[in-house]
Design an enzyme around this catalytic site. Structure first.
Site, PDB file in Angstrom:
ATOM      1  N   SER A   1     -31.442   0.683 -12.875  1.00  0.00           N
ATOM      2  CA  SER A   1     -32.925   0.667 -13.118  1.00  0.00           C
ATOM      3  C   SER A   1     -33.248   2.270 -13.125  1.00  0.00           C
ATOM      4  CB  SER A   1     -33.361   0.105 -11.712  1.00  0.00           C
ATOM      5  OG  SER A   1     -32.895   0.673 -10.677  1.00  0.00           O
TER       6      SER A   1
ATOM      7  N   LEU B   1     -27.839  -2.384 -12.362  1.00  0.00           N
ATOM      8  CA  LEU B   1     -28.216  -2.429 -13.697  1.00  0.00           C
ATOM      9  C   LEU B   1     -28.884  -1.495 -14.274  1.00  0.00           C
ATOM     10  CD1 LEU B   1     -29.042  -6.521 -13.717  1.00  0.00           C
ATOM     11  CD2 LEU B   1     -27.032  -5.295 -14.259  1.00  0.00           C
TER      12      LEU B   1
ATOM     13  N   ASP C   1     -24.646   5.586 -18.015  1.00  0.00           N
ATOM     14  CA  ASP C   1     -26.035   4.965 -17.943  1.00  0.00           C
ATOM     15  C   ASP C   1     -27.064   5.234 -18.694  1.00  0.00           C
ATOM     16  OD1 ASP C   1     -24.351   3.615 -15.997  1.00  0.00           O
ATOM     17  OD2 ASP C   1     -25.467   4.473 -14.288  1.00  0.00           O
TER      18      ASP C   1
HETATM   19  C1  GLA Z   1     -22.798   4.549 -11.782  1.00  0.00           C
HETATM   20  C2  GLA Z   1     -22.958   5.841 -12.384  1.00  0.00           C
HETATM   21  C3  GLA Z   1     -22.208   6.004 -13.675  1.00  0.00           C
HETATM   22  C4  GLA Z   1     -20.894   5.449 -13.798  1.00  0.00           C
HETATM   23  C5  GLA Z   1     -20.946   4.079 -12.798  1.00  0.00           C
HETATM   24  C6  GLA Z   1     -19.400   3.571 -12.322  1.00  0.00           C
HETATM   25  O1  GLA Z   1     -23.465   3.489 -12.551  1.00  0.00           O
HETATM   26  O2  GLA Z   1     -24.135   6.417 -12.679  1.00  0.00           O
HETATM   27  O3  GLA Z   1     -22.126   7.161 -14.467  1.00  0.00           O
HETATM   28  O4  GLA Z   1     -19.953   6.214 -13.014  1.00  0.00           O
HETATM   29  O5  GLA Z   1     -21.667   4.266 -11.521  1.00  0.00           O
HETATM   30  O6  GLA Z   1     -18.913   3.309 -13.739  1.00  0.00           O
END
Ligand code: GLA
Length: 353
Positions: A110, A108, A155
Site C-alpha cells: 500500500s 500488498l 515494490d
Molecule cells: C518489502 C520491501 C521490499 C522487499 C520485500 C521483501 O516489501 O519493501 O523491497 O525487500 O519486503 O522481499
C-alpha cells in the site's frame, strides 16, 4: 489547472523475497488494487493532501522533515516531495485527494502504491519527466525518508512498470525487467492473515544488515554473487542464494505453463523464508498449509513477512472455492479474520484519462 488523476497499483510478489536489496531477482506482479490521487495545482508552494477526512500539508520544495509530518501517512508525502526535489522538481504545490483500495499493513505494498501515485501527480504539476526506474528509485528513497525502513526497489518498480496479464522478472542489480506472462488457467490468490506487520521496522533492517555483513565477510559486493557452497553454513545467506535460483526457475516454469513445478517452488520458498530466513509467523505458516490442503499448486508468504499476506497459485476455475475453504479452515484454527483477494495482473502506474 484542471483536475488530473493518477493511479498506482499495489503488488503481490510471486517469488523472490528478501532478494531485492541483495541485488538479486524478484518476480512480482502489479494487482487490481490501487491508490488514486486527484490533484490540482496550487500557487502558494504547499502540497496539501487529504485522505479519509485528514489533511497533511508540506512545503513543496521539500523543506519539511518527512519523518515528522503528521498525520502518519503524511510522512510518505513529505518523503516523495523531498526525493523529487532532489531530482530537480520545481517547487510547485498541489491540492491532492488520495484514495486507496490497497489494504494497509497487508504486505500488498500500500505504501509503494501511495508513493508512486503521489510522485506522478507531483511530477506532472512540476513538469518533471523521469524514467520509470527513476520514479521507482525516488519512491524507494521516499519510503526510507518517511519511515527509516531501508526497503529494496521491488515494490515501487513493479507499481511503476507492471504489465497486464504478466509478472515481471526484475534483476535488482541492473533493473532490467522482463515480462513473464501468466499461463492460461492459473489464478493468483493473496490472503491477508489478519495480522498486521508489526515487527517490520526493526527486523527488516536487521535482516538487511545481516545480509550485507555476510556479503562483506565473503568479500562480495552483494549476496547475489555468492554460490551455494559459500553460504551453506549460514541460513540467512543460504535463503538469499536459494531464493534467487527459485525466482529464475519459477519464471521458467510459468513460461512453460508448468503450474505443478511453480507450485513446488512456492512451497520450497515458504520453507526457506520460515526456517532459514525466519520471517514467517504461525499464522502465515497455517495459511500456507490450508491453501495447499485446499488444492493450491503451492503457497508462500509474500513481501517482508512478520505478518501480512501469503500468495498462492491454483487452477483458475477453483480459485473461489480454494480461497474460501482455506480461509474458513484458517479462521477456525487460528481465531483470526483473513481476507482473500483473487488478484488480476494489471498495468503499472499512470494518468487516468
Ligand atoms: C518489502 C520491501 C521490499 C522487499 C520485500 C521483501 O516489501 O519493501 O523491497 O525487500 O519486503 O522481499
Amino acid at each position: 489547472m484542471a483536475l488530473r488523476r493518477f493511479r498506482a497499483p499495489g503488488r503481490v510478489n510471486l517469488m523472490g523475497d528478501h532478494t531485492d536489496y541483495n541485488e538479486g531477482f524478484v518476480l512480482p506482479m502489479a494487482i487490481d488494487r490501487e491508490c488514486v490521487v486527484t490533484a490540482t495545482r496550487r500557487d502558494d508552494g504547499r502540497v496539501h493532501a487529504r485522505s479519509r477526512g485528514e489533511t497533511a500539508d508540506v512545503d513543496a520544495a521539500g523543506a519539511d522533515e518527512p519523518s515528522a509530518v503528521v498525520p502518519e501517512w503524511g510522512r510518505y508525502i513529505g518523503g516523495v516531495v523531498r526525493a523529487l526535489a532532489a531530482r530537480g522538481r520545481a517547487p510547485v504545490g498541489i491540492d491532492a485527494e488520495i484514495e486507496s483500495s490497497v489494504p494497509a499493513g497487508s504486505g500488498l505494498s500500500s505504501s509503494a502504491a501511495f508513493e508512486v501515485a503521489v510522485a506522478l501527480a507531483l511530477c506532472d504539476a512540476g513538469a518533471l519527466t523521469l524514467e520509470a526506474t527513476e520514479v521507482a528509485r525516488a519512491c524507494q528513497e521516499a519510503e526510507r525518508l518517511a519511515t527509516g525502513v531501508p526497503s529494496g526497489i521491488m515494490d515501487q518498480l513493479v507499481s511503476v512498470a507492471g504489465v497486464a496479464g504478466a509478472a515481471l522478472l526484475i534483476d535488482c542489480r541492473t533493473l532490467d525487467v522482463e515480462r513473464v506472462p501468466l499461463p492460461d488457467g492459473i489464478a493468483v490468490i493473496a490472503v491477508h492473515s489478519g495480522m498486521p506487520r508489526t515487527l517490520e521496522t526493526s527486523a527488516y533492517a536487521e535482516r538487511r544488515a545481516a545480509c550485507e555483513a555476510a556479503a562483506r565477510r565473503l568479500g562480495l559486493r552483494a549476496l547475489r554473487d555468492a554460490t551455494l557452497d559459500q553460504v551453506s553454513g549460514d541460513p540467512l545467506a543460504r535463503h538469499v542464494v536459494t531464493e534467487d535460483a527459485r525466482v529464475l526457475e519459477t519464471a521458467a516454469a510459468l513460461r512453460d505453463g508448468d503450474c505443478e513445478r511453480a507450485g513446488a517452488l512456492f512451497s520450497a520458498s515458504h520453507a526457506s523464508l520460515r526456517d532459514d530466513f525466519r520471517v514467517s509467523t504461525p499464522e502465515l505458516d497455517a495459511l500456507v498449509e490450508e491453501l495447499e490442503r485446499a488444492g493450491a499448486y503451492g503457497a508462500r508468504l509474500t513481501g517482508a513477512g512478520f505478518g501480512g499476506a501469503v500468495v498462492a497459485i491454483c487452477a483458475s476455475d477453483r480459485a473461489g472455492e480454494i480461497g474460501a475453504t482455506a480461509a474458513a479452515a484458517y479462521a477456525g484454527r487460528m481465531r483470526r479474520d483473513p481476507t482473500v483477494f483473487v488478484c488480476i495482473a494489471v498495468d503499472g502506474a499512470g494518468a487516468i484519462v
